[in-house]
Design a protein around this motif. Structure first.
Motif, short mmCIF file in Angstrom:
data_model
loop_
_atom_site.label_atom_id
_atom_site.label_comp_id
_atom_site.label_asym_id
_atom_site.label_seq_id
_atom_site.Cartn_x
_atom_site.Cartn_y
_atom_site.Cartn_z
N GLY A 329 0.80 -1.22 0.00
CA GLY A 329 0.00 0.00 0.00
C GLY A 329 0.83 1.27 0.00
N CYS A 330 2.14 1.15 0.22
CA CYS A 330 3.00 2.33 0.16
C CYS A 330 3.22 2.75 -1.29
CB CYS A 330 4.34 2.04 0.83
SG CYS A 330 4.22 1.84 2.63
N ASP A 331 3.68 3.97 -1.46
CA ASP A 331 3.88 4.55 -2.80
C ASP A 331 4.99 3.82 -3.54
OD1 ASP A 331 4.23 6.16 -5.03
OD2 ASP A 331 3.97 8.03 -3.92
N ARG A 332 4.63 3.18 -4.67
CA ARG A 332 5.59 2.41 -5.46
C ARG A 332 5.73 2.94 -6.88
NH1 ARG A 332 4.21 -3.86 -3.67
NH2 ARG A 332 3.58 -3.38 -1.54
N ARG A 333 5.32 4.18 -7.09
CA ARG A 333 5.34 4.72 -8.45
C ARG A 333 6.76 4.92 -8.98
NH1 ARG A 333 2.31 10.10 -7.90
NH2 ARG A 333 3.14 9.91 -5.78
N TYR A 334 7.75 4.92 -8.10
CA TYR A 334 9.11 5.24 -8.52
C TYR A 334 10.01 4.01 -8.47
CZ TYR A 334 6.78 9.59 -8.01
OH TYR A 334 5.84 10.59 -8.13
N ILE A 335 9.39 2.87 -8.79
CA ILE A 335 10.10 1.60 -8.88
C ILE A 335 10.36 1.28 -10.34
CG2 ILE A 335 9.94 -0.88 -8.41
CD1 ILE A 335 10.33 0.99 -5.93
N THR A 336 11.63 1.08 -10.68
CA THR A 336 12.01 0.81 -12.08
C THR A 336 12.30 -0.66 -12.34
OG1 THR A 336 14.37 1.14 -11.61
CG2 THR A 336 13.07 3.12 -12.19
N GLY A 337 12.47 -1.43 -11.29
CA GLY A 337 12.80 -2.84 -11.44
C GLY A 337 14.26 -3.16 -11.17
N ARG A 338 15.08 -2.11 -11.00
CA ARG A 338 16.52 -2.35 -10.82
C ARG A 338 16.81 -3.03 -9.48
NH1 ARG A 338 20.24 -4.44 -11.97
NH2 ARG A 338 22.36 -3.70 -12.27
N ALA A 339 16.15 -2.60 -8.42
CA ALA A 339 16.38 -3.22 -7.11
C ALA A 339 15.95 -4.68 -7.12
CB ALA A 339 15.64 -2.45 -6.02
N GLU A 340 14.84 -4.97 -7.80
CA GLU A 340 14.37 -6.36 -7.88
C GLU A 340 15.39 -7.21 -8.64
OE1 GLU A 340 10.32 -6.72 -9.22
OE2 GLU A 340 9.75 -4.86 -8.18
N GLU A 341 15.99 -6.63 -9.66
CA GLU A 341 17.00 -7.36 -10.44
C GLU A 341 18.22 -7.68 -9.57
OE1 GLU A 341 19.92 -6.63 -14.29
OE2 GLU A 341 18.10 -5.43 -14.08
N LEU A 342 18.67 -6.71 -8.78
CA LEU A 342 19.81 -6.94 -7.90
C LEU A 342 19.47 -7.95 -6.81
CD1 LEU A 342 21.32 -3.35 -7.54
CD2 LEU A 342 22.34 -5.31 -8.69
N PHE A 343 18.24 -7.94 -6.35
CA PHE A 343 17.81 -8.93 -5.36
C PHE A 343 17.91 -10.34 -5.93
CE2 PHE A 343 13.89 -11.12 -3.57
CZ PHE A 343 14.53 -11.58 -2.43
N GLN A 344 17.58 -10.48 -7.20
CA GLN A 344 17.61 -11.80 -7.84
C GLN A 344 19.02 -12.24 -8.23
OE1 GLN A 344 15.17 -13.93 -8.05
NE2 GLN A 344 13.65 -12.54 -7.17
N THR A 345 19.90 -11.28 -8.47
CA THR A 345 21.23 -11.63 -9.01
C THR A 345 22.38 -11.41 -8.04
OG1 THR A 345 21.51 -9.41 -9.96
CG2 THR A 345 20.48 -11.08 -11.36
N GLY A 346 22.13 -10.72 -6.93
CA GLY A 346 23.22 -10.36 -6.01
C GLY A 346 23.38 -11.32 -4.86
N LEU A 347 24.65 -11.52 -4.46
CA LEU A 347 24.97 -12.45 -3.39
C LEU A 347 26.14 -11.88 -2.57
CD1 LEU A 347 23.79 -15.27 -2.71
CD2 LEU A 347 25.75 -16.26 -3.93
N ALA A 348 25.89 -11.63 -1.29
CA ALA A 348 26.96 -11.17 -0.41
C ALA A 348 27.88 -12.33 -0.07
CB ALA A 348 26.37 -10.56 0.86
N LEU A 349 29.17 -12.13 -0.27
CA LEU A 349 30.17 -13.18 -0.04
C LEU A 349 30.79 -13.06 1.36
CD1 LEU A 349 32.04 -13.00 -3.47
CD2 LEU A 349 30.24 -14.60 -2.80
#
Length: 377
Positions: A329-349
């Motif tokens: 329900g929070c404002d999500r109009r300024y979501i481009t998809g980049r953070a979601e992509e990093l969530f799917q592809t990023g791994l802290a070592l």
């Protein structure tokens, strides 16, 4: 599943820290007041280029107080990085503010173009953005030059979530020196630790006094207990400040080691198909983050599971806040998809200060072997 042999990130404490805590204990200063606490705050202010630092019980408490002293409250809209740990946005809910989630750019940091669009839209809708809260992700400071310019143009304050970036720099200026106020964290896995703790940084004496007042139950300066407004039990213990002082003496050493981890991972893994490290720039390299590309023949989640079976602990990049059910329900109009992509592809070592070079090499070897196997399939 094999027990974890190479942990993700554990604190580095030894004889210096033990001696400092024992000395504080024997001094009798065991409450949230004392000489070690005073010195810790003074040293923090110096290291971060601020006039004042107020040490508190957690990074979350620091964020909460930072919002309060900037007058952010019920119904105020705050532009905040969506790619962050939960504490950043939780603090907004504590004060009744409304998060406006801003997506990241390729570095994982707040996208300044998206921020500017959100601020411009706020004029059209007549719902101003009162504050901007960037996050220094994995130890790399956000673009505070542009963020500060944008915020000033739209009459918003900047509150820096510098929980992860102590010891980093931007344009020659230390992390924590940006914004009207900044918040640090000294949780067990941070660059330096006080076991649990945080700090509010500012350069205005009245702001610092207000933080101290609110963090000590808003007690009036009289002999009896007198309170005219609600306060919080947020001050850091003198014992934990002693631990922090010993850690702070080692800050340059710790950051140098963290950066050496990042360089070694970067040099070794760039030769592995589909692998690259998230750019750290002048960050403190608190965590080295691997980006797993499609050319690798696998994905970050599968790679993480395989590494764990070999005793290597990793962790996905933060799940973006706009995807969390609690923020529906929070404002999500300024979501481009980049953070979601990093969530799917990023791994802290594994990034512990005392990570042995041979263990780091073993992590690289395990990754290379898994990718080689995946590509052959």
């Amino acid at each position: 599943m094999m027990a974890t042999r190479i942990p993700l990130c554990i604190p580095s404490v030894g004889a210096k820290e033990e001696g400092a805590v024992v000395a504080a204990l024997r001094s009798g200063w065991v409450a949230p007041a004392g000489p070690q606490l005073d010195e810790f705050e003074s040293c923090l202010a110096t290291v971060t280029g601020r006039s004042h630092a107020v040490a508190v019980s957690s990074g979350t408490a620091a964020l909460h107080l930072a919002l309060l002293v900037q007058g952010i409250g019920h119904g105020d809209r705050v532009a905040v990085s969506t790619l962050t740990f939960a504490a950043t946005v939780n603090a907004l809910h504590y004060v009744g503010a409304e998060p406006v989630f801003i997506d990241c750019d390729d570095t994982g940091l707040m996208d300044v173009a998206v921020l500017e669009a959100a601020c411009a839209d706020s004029l059209v809708t007549m719902r101003p953005i009162r504050a901007v809260m960037p996050v220094d992700l994995y130890g790399r400071p956000a673009d505070y030059l542009r963020i500060g310019q944008i915020a000033a143009a739209y009459d918003a304050v900047v509150i820096s979530d510098a929980a992860e970036s102590l010891g980093a720099s931007l344009g020659g200026e230390p992390a924590g020196s940006f914004g009207e106020v900044a918040a640090l964290s000294f949780n067990g896995n941070k660059i330096i630790t006080t076991s649990s703790g945080g700090a509010v940084l500012c350069s205005d004496p009245e702001t610092a006094a207000r933080v101290r007042y609110l963090s000590t139950q808003a007690r009036q300066p009289v002999v009896h207990y007198e309170h005219t407004e609600v306060g919080y039990n947020y001050r850091l213990s003198n014992l934990l400040a002693a631990l922090g002082l010993a850690q702070l003496e080692r800050l340059e050493e710790i950051v140098a080691i963290k950066r050496s981890h990042h360089r070694a991972y970067d040099e070794a893994l760039r030769e592995v198909n589909g692998m690259r490290l998230l750019d750290a720039a002048d960050g403190n390299c608190w965590m080295s983050v691997l980006i797993v590309g499609p050319e690798s023949g696998t994905d970050a989640w599968s790679l993480s599971e395989s590494l764990l079976r070999s005793g290597v602990e990793t962790r996905p990049v933060f799940k973006p806040m706009h995807l969390q059910p609690v923020h529906e329900g929070c404002d999500r109009r300024y979501i481009t998809g980049r953070a979601e992509e990093l969530f799917q592809t990023g791994l802290a070592l594994p990034s512990s200060t005392e990570l042995p070079p041979e263990d780091r090499s073993q992590v690289v070897a395990e990754i290379a072997a898994l990718i080689d196997e995946a590509v052959k399939v």
